[in-house]
Design an enzyme around this catalytic site. Structure first.
Site, PDB file in Angstrom:
ATOM      1  N   ASP A  12      37.408  24.187  86.843  1.00  0.00           N
ATOM      2  CA  ASP A  12      37.928  24.440  88.191  1.00  0.00           C
ATOM      3  C   ASP A  12      39.451  24.386  88.098  1.00  0.00           C
ATOM      4  OD1 ASP A  12      37.956  24.644  91.078  1.00  0.00           O
ATOM      5  OD2 ASP A  12      38.344  22.503  91.185  1.00  0.00           O
ATOM      6  N   CYS A  75      34.289  26.901  90.489  1.00  0.00           N
ATOM      7  CA  CYS A  75      35.381  27.254  91.394  1.00  0.00           C
ATOM      8  C   CYS A  75      35.008  28.588  92.034  1.00  0.00           C
ATOM      9  CB  CYS A  75      36.676  27.377  90.603  1.00  0.00           C
ATOM     10  SG  CYS A  75      38.060  27.986  91.583  1.00  0.00           S
ATOM     11  N   HIS A 187      35.966  22.143  96.303  1.00  0.00           N
ATOM     12  CA  HIS A 187      36.650  20.937  96.804  1.00  0.00           C
ATOM     13  C   HIS A 187      35.995  20.401  98.081  1.00  0.00           C
ATOM     14  CE1 HIS A 187      39.910  22.006  94.086  1.00  0.00           C
ATOM     15  NE2 HIS A 187      40.536  20.903  94.415  1.00  0.00           N
TER      16      HIS A 187
HETATM   17  N1  DGL Z   1      37.915  24.601  93.999  1.00  0.00           N
HETATM   18  C1  DGL Z   1      38.385  25.957  94.119  1.00  0.00           C
HETATM   19  C2  DGL Z   1      37.323  26.842  94.756  1.00  0.00           C
HETATM   20  O1  DGL Z   1      36.151  26.547  94.723  1.00  0.00           O
HETATM   21  C3  DGL Z   1      39.657  26.202  94.864  1.00  0.00           C
HETATM   22  C4  DGL Z   1      40.844  25.448  94.554  1.00  0.00           C
HETATM   23  C5  DGL Z   1      42.106  26.236  94.549  1.00  0.00           C
HETATM   24  O2  DGL Z   1      42.544  26.808  95.547  1.00  0.00           O
HETATM   25  O3  DGL Z   1      42.685  26.223  93.492  1.00  0.00           O
HETATM   26  O4  DGL Z   1      37.654  27.887  95.261  1.00  0.00           O
END
Ligand code: DGL
Length: 267
Positions: A12, A75, A187
């Site tokens: 991620d 992510c 997140h």
């Molecule tokens: N955790 C990431 C997602 O699932 C986003 C984090 C970011 O903006 O870097 O999109």
């Protein structure tokens, strides 16, 4: 060492992918995991597609050097705009991504689906596209929540300021009468309590992590790659910048000590 006992690579842009790790700890407790969080360059969700692809390529090359047997794109932003980059580099190694998983989880139970995610994920239209491929009649209501990721990385997971901002972001999609809400950024499970407080209990909240782990298990079984160790899986965490906050928030979220954290550069 046989390939079966190689680690699973999970990555991620920051701590968000730990929501997938949490699920992995429960569903595949004997697997070793290498986690990579690019906290020096987070957020990805407000960056261009070209930049996200470049960062993704560097990360995947790093994971492949660690001889991972499968890659989990933990992510949504990377899944939305750079999954092809991962597939190209991974070759025969199975690649699981959170958007395919979130889409499956939502279309199984709902027709009026809300999605909250980073601006890059929302702008890519990846969720509506994937949902409509499975169910063309579904209605999808999307909302970008650009401030969530920096607030979560700062540890504001239970802060009144976060709730104020979340109410503002969620108001329009709640008016659309959705029956499920996809947490379209890894997140967001870290602020699950704030989100449920605003959304209430009539809307089913979908954390794609659970289906992600199910799809990963299926892929490992299909290729006879499940780890045959009976010992507890080992976890190694790589980050690209100061590990202190990662460790503090990660330990709070996973409810266990994170000892094996190393700072690396992949540029
Ligand atoms: N955790 C990431 C997602 O699932 C986003 C984090 C970011 O903006 O870097 O999109």
């Amino acid at each position: 060492m046989s390939f079966k006992n190689s680690p699973i690579g999970v990555f991620d842009s920051g701590i968000g992918g730990l929501s997938v790790v949490k699920s992995l700890m429960e569903s595949l407790p004997n697997e070793d995991v290498i986690y990579f969080g690019d906290i020096a360059r987070i957020p990805y969700g407000t960056k261009s597609v070209a930049t996200i692809k470049k960062f993704t390529e560097q990360t995947v090359r790093f994971l492949l050097k660690q001889e991972v047997k499968a890659i989990v794109i933990a992510c949504n932003t990377i899944s939305a705009v750079a999954k092809d980059t991962v597939l190209q580099l991974a070759g025969n190694i199975p690649v699981i991504d959170v958007i395919s998983a979130g889409t499956k989880a939502s279309t199984d139970i709902s027709n009026k689906i809300g999605v909250i995610a980073t601006p890059a994920t929302i702008n890519s239209n990846a969720y509506p596209r994937a949902i409509h491929e499975i169910n063309p009649d579904s209605e999808v209501f999307a909302q970008a929540c650009a401030l969530f990721v920096p607030m979560i990385e700062e540890g504001f997971t239970d802060h009144p300021a976060l709730e104020l901002i979340a109410r503002d972001y969620l108001a329009p999609i709640l008016e659309d009468d959705i029956d499920s809400l996809i947490l379209g950024c890894t997140h967001y499970p870290l602020i699950y309590n704030t989100i449920t407080k605003i959304v209430g209990d009539k809307i089913k909240i979908i954390d794609p992590a659970i289906t992600t782990c199910k799809q990963l298990t299926d892929a490992l079984v299909a290729r006879n790659l499940l780890n045959n160790n009976s010992r507890q899986g080992q976890y190694k965490f790589y980050v690209t910048d100061v590990p202190v906050k990662f460790q503090k928030i990660g330990e709070m979220f996973l409810n266990r000590a994170l000892e094996q954290i190393e700072v690396v550069s992949v540029e």
